[in-house]
Design a protein around this motif. Structure first.
Motif, PDB file in Angstrom:
ATOM      1  N   GLY A  77       0.847  -1.183   0.000  1.00  0.00           N
ATOM      2  CA  GLY A  77       0.000   0.000   0.000  1.00  0.00           C
ATOM      3  C   GLY A  77       0.887   1.238   0.000  1.00  0.00           C
ATOM      4  N   GLY A  78       0.346   2.353  -0.430  1.00  0.00           N
ATOM      5  CA  GLY A  78       1.123   3.576  -0.557  1.00  0.00           C
ATOM      6  C   GLY A  78       1.726   4.081   0.737  1.00  0.00           C
ATOM      7  N   GLY A  79       1.112   3.765   1.876  1.00  0.00           N
ATOM      8  CA  GLY A  79       1.595   4.268   3.157  1.00  0.00           C
ATOM      9  C   GLY A  79       2.469   3.301   3.926  1.00  0.00           C
ATOM     10  N   VAL A  80       2.882   2.219   3.300  1.00  0.00           N
ATOM     11  CA  VAL A  80       3.701   1.224   4.007  1.00  0.00           C
ATOM     12  C   VAL A  80       4.965   1.853   4.594  1.00  0.00           C
ATOM     13  N   ILE A  81       5.431   2.931   3.999  1.00  0.00           N
ATOM     14  CA  ILE A  81       6.666   3.584   4.452  1.00  0.00           C
ATOM     15  C   ILE A  81       6.441   4.467   5.675  1.00  0.00           C
ATOM     16  N   GLU A  82       5.194   4.596   6.107  1.00  0.00           N
ATOM     17  CA  GLU A  82       4.895   5.429   7.271  1.00  0.00           C
ATOM     18  C   GLU A  82       5.488   4.857   8.562  1.00  0.00           C
ATOM     19  N   ARG A  83       5.721   3.564   8.592  1.00  0.00           N
ATOM     20  CA  ARG A  83       6.313   2.926   9.768  1.00  0.00           C
ATOM     21  C   ARG A  83       7.635   2.271   9.364  1.00  0.00           C
ATOM     22  N   PRO A  84       8.752   2.732   9.942  1.00  0.00           N
ATOM     23  CA  PRO A  84      10.065   2.184   9.577  1.00  0.00           C
ATOM     24  C   PRO A  84      10.161   0.673   9.749  1.00  0.00           C
ATOM     25  N   GLU A  85       9.444   0.110  10.720  1.00  0.00           N
ATOM     26  CA  GLU A  85       9.513  -1.329  10.938  1.00  0.00           C
ATOM     27  C   GLU A  85       8.972  -2.120   9.744  1.00  0.00           C
ATOM     28  N   ASN A  86       8.066  -1.512   8.977  1.00  0.00           N
ATOM     29  CA  ASN A  86       7.573  -2.185   7.775  1.00  0.00           C
ATOM     30  C   ASN A  86       8.692  -2.352   6.757  1.00  0.00           C
ATOM     31  N   ILE A  87       9.435  -1.280   6.545  1.00  0.00           N
ATOM     32  CA  ILE A  87      10.515  -1.311   5.559  1.00  0.00           C
ATOM     33  C   ILE A  87      11.636  -2.236   6.034  1.00  0.00           C
ATOM     34  N   GLU A  88      11.958  -2.165   7.318  1.00  0.00           N
ATOM     35  CA  GLU A  88      12.979  -3.083   7.855  1.00  0.00           C
ATOM     36  C   GLU A  88      12.588  -4.528   7.581  1.00  0.00           C
ATOM     37  N   ALA A  89      11.343  -4.867   7.822  1.00  0.00           N
ATOM     38  CA  ALA A  89      10.871  -6.239   7.588  1.00  0.00           C
ATOM     39  C   ALA A  89      10.948  -6.593   6.107  1.00  0.00           C
TER      40      ALA A  89
END
Length: 169
Positions: A77-89
């Motif tokens: 989703g477009g907002g996945v980058i709103e939480r750094p833990e999402n990108i780390e995962a």
């Protein structure tokens, strides 16, 4: 290793994911579909009933689940980058491609869509896209290992560029 597509709505993530899936014979996972399945509610229903924070928490759970998979295309989703833990995962087992587009192109592609509630209040659709995109651009840039501008190329051309990078890894 996974191919992870990030970017604002309307940049072509879902269509490109489909092309990549078919061309590379890899399963495509839509994180928004995973969120809807996990919550047993549509995205507008989740936001209306529980708010954006709850939506983002479910999104993080889905990002963690998807990061454990291998050899899949991940359409975020477009907002996945709103939480750094999402990108780390997602980076643990994925190469992240940022599909980007200008505000005018995004608006022309998604203004008739109704699957997402507003992210800002009291603004025109174009103003909302511009504001949210401006706020998110640095996060997209930081998260991505590769950037592809989708303004003036077809989804097939975007997929071809991703495949060329993918094969070099």
């Amino acid at each position: 290793m996974n191919i992870v597509l990030i970017g604002y709505r309307g940049t072509g993530k879902s269509e490109v994911a489909g092309i990549l899936s078919e061309t590379l014979n890899m399963k495509s996972i839509g994180m928004d579909a995973g969120i809807v399945k996990k919550a047993d509610l549509t995205i507008p229903q989740i936001v209306e009933k529980y708010g954006w924070d709850k939506f983002r928490s479910i999104e993080t759970q889905v990002a963690l689940d998807v990061s454990k998979l291998d050899n899949v295309i991940v359409d975020t989703g477009g907002g996945v980058i709103e939480r750094p833990e999402n990108i780390e995962a997602l980076k643990q087992n994925g190469i992240i491609f940022w599909l980007k587009a200008s505000v005018d192109i995004i608006v022309s592609r998604i203004e008739s869509g109704t699957e997402r509630p507003a992210l800002t209040q009291g603004k025109t659709f174009t103003e909302e896209v511009a504001e949210v995109l401006q706020r998110r651009t640095a996060k997209y840039k930081s998260a991505a290992q590769h950037e592809i501008d989708t303004d003036h190329i077809t989804p097939l051309q975007v997929a071809d560029r991703i495949i060329a990078i993918w094969k070099k890894r």
